[in-house]
Design a protein around this motif. Sequence first.
Motif, PDB file in Angstrom:
ATOM      1  N   GLY A 288      39.043  51.139   7.808  1.00 18.40           N
ATOM      2  CA  GLY A 288      40.212  51.977   7.621  1.00 18.40           C
ATOM      3  C   GLY A 288      41.481  51.301   8.108  1.00 18.40           C
ATOM      4  N   TRP A 289      42.556  52.058   8.104  1.00 18.89           N
ATOM      5  CA  TRP A 289      43.901  51.533   8.368  1.00 18.89           C
ATOM      6  C   TRP A 289      44.039  50.908   9.754  1.00 18.89           C
ATOM      7  N   HIS A 290      43.267  51.379  10.752  1.00 18.82           N
ATOM      8  CA  HIS A 290      43.440  50.961  12.139  1.00 18.82           C
ATOM      9  C   HIS A 290      42.463  49.865  12.550  1.00 18.82           C
ATOM     10  N   MET A 291      41.747  49.291  11.601  1.00 24.76           N
ATOM     11  CA  MET A 291      40.743  48.264  11.910  1.00 24.76           C
ATOM     12  C   MET A 291      41.198  46.901  11.417  1.00 24.76           C
ATOM     13  N   ASP A 292      42.439  46.559  11.655  1.00 26.86           N
ATOM     14  CA  ASP A 292      43.023  45.344  11.087  1.00 26.86           C
ATOM     15  C   ASP A 292      42.961  44.153  12.039  1.00 26.86           C
TER      16      ASP A 292
END
Length: 465
Positions: A288-292
């Motif tokens: 998801g968006w926060h797993m970068d």
Amino acid sequence: MGLAMTMMMAGWLAVGVVAVQDGKVIEQVHLSYTNTSSAKVVEWVAPTNSCQLCYNISNKPKIGSTYSAVMDQLPLNGTVSYTITCGNDTRVFDFINEPQHDNGSRIVFLADFGLDNDVSMETLLQLAAADAVDALILGGDFAYDFKDNHSAVGNAFMNTLEPFVSRKPFMPAPGNHEAHDGSFQQYTRRFEGVARNIGKHSHSNSNFYYSYDVGLIHFIAIDTEVGQLVGFFEKLDMKQVYEWYNETQASIYPFQPEEQLQWLEADLQRATANRDVVPWIIMYGHKGWHMDYQPDKHNDLKPQLVTNFTGFTRLAEQYQVDLMLCGHLHIYQRFFPLLGPAVHAPYQPPQEVERDCVDGNIYRNCRHMTTIVAGSPGDQELSVEGMCVGEDVVAPNIVGTMARCSANYGFGVLNAVNHTHLQWRWQETGPRSPLMEHLPTLPHSPEVDEIWLVQDARTASGRRA
């Protein structure tokens, strides 16, 4: 006990080794969706090059191809019996094609599901046997791992799931563990029917990313493991940012990150144009968006950039994607609707968190996409329970963004009731790992976390007002 090579299609590269027990040759039977409600794909493995599929509709047998076959002209809400014969082994299955419910199809979503510590397996098989659910989506990291013990782990995992997925469609997305064989070979071969059918019809010709409709939902599977290109939309820095790029290029479906984004935008354009008929758009993938970013093991655990989600964020916002389902973190997280970071850098917070549209378990006419992480059905890896203890211990970019967090095992069921109401129910199937008992006691969470996404202010074209 004999040993034989397992092949998904006659003459194709072997997936692994199957232990043939009690004369059983046919294994790992599973269905998947096609581009039409009157057809389904069935896939299986067998250590022989002579297999035949017969299926029966109103006592009219039809013959398909071997290993991966399409059964067509199937009646809605009708029972289909199909028989697979390979050598002296014959097995018979049946399923209800596109069961019709007053409240729509009930789709299970989970990710990060292992053969060891498969806490949710019994519940899933019971629900399938009772026809209480209609399909299974697994958002990456299968079996732990498909390739292990010369594919025996992957084969056993698929055979364990067979009572479910031989009767209900099984739709995959790749995770980082699928890259561990060096070329995603296990993933691409085991789900070859997805690429050849729904991948072809959704114009990706791939099982890494593809799309399809189920009732009132347009589902889009995305691959978060090849990464994006930094500055793709601005045509700036074209540096690759995810470590599985080479493994993707070595697969039978190689693609560049920008190809997926171009395909995704075209698919979202088609889905948006059809929103008066199929109003809900849901993406799913592994991250998801926060797993970068992830800790750099070679640099004092400083954050190392990996998946760049900004391209997905930009398109999801532009085309009003309702929901993103993912895993990777072995916990359950339900976020407030938000607009993810615009810049790919460690610990980047969302551009906006939308709390005023959330009232308890009702998300009404929210402007941004909601993200749900359902990565805890059970596997042998430790969960990250600490993220649910309190916001003083979570990464700074997600402080204030979570509406709910649970470290317990479970999975979710999705249900589009009508054009304006979509239900998500997360069901706990077991307590958190006893290896983490030293953590402070979590606030007690209900056995089921239920939310409703409500969009009752769309325009005539189906877009949010």
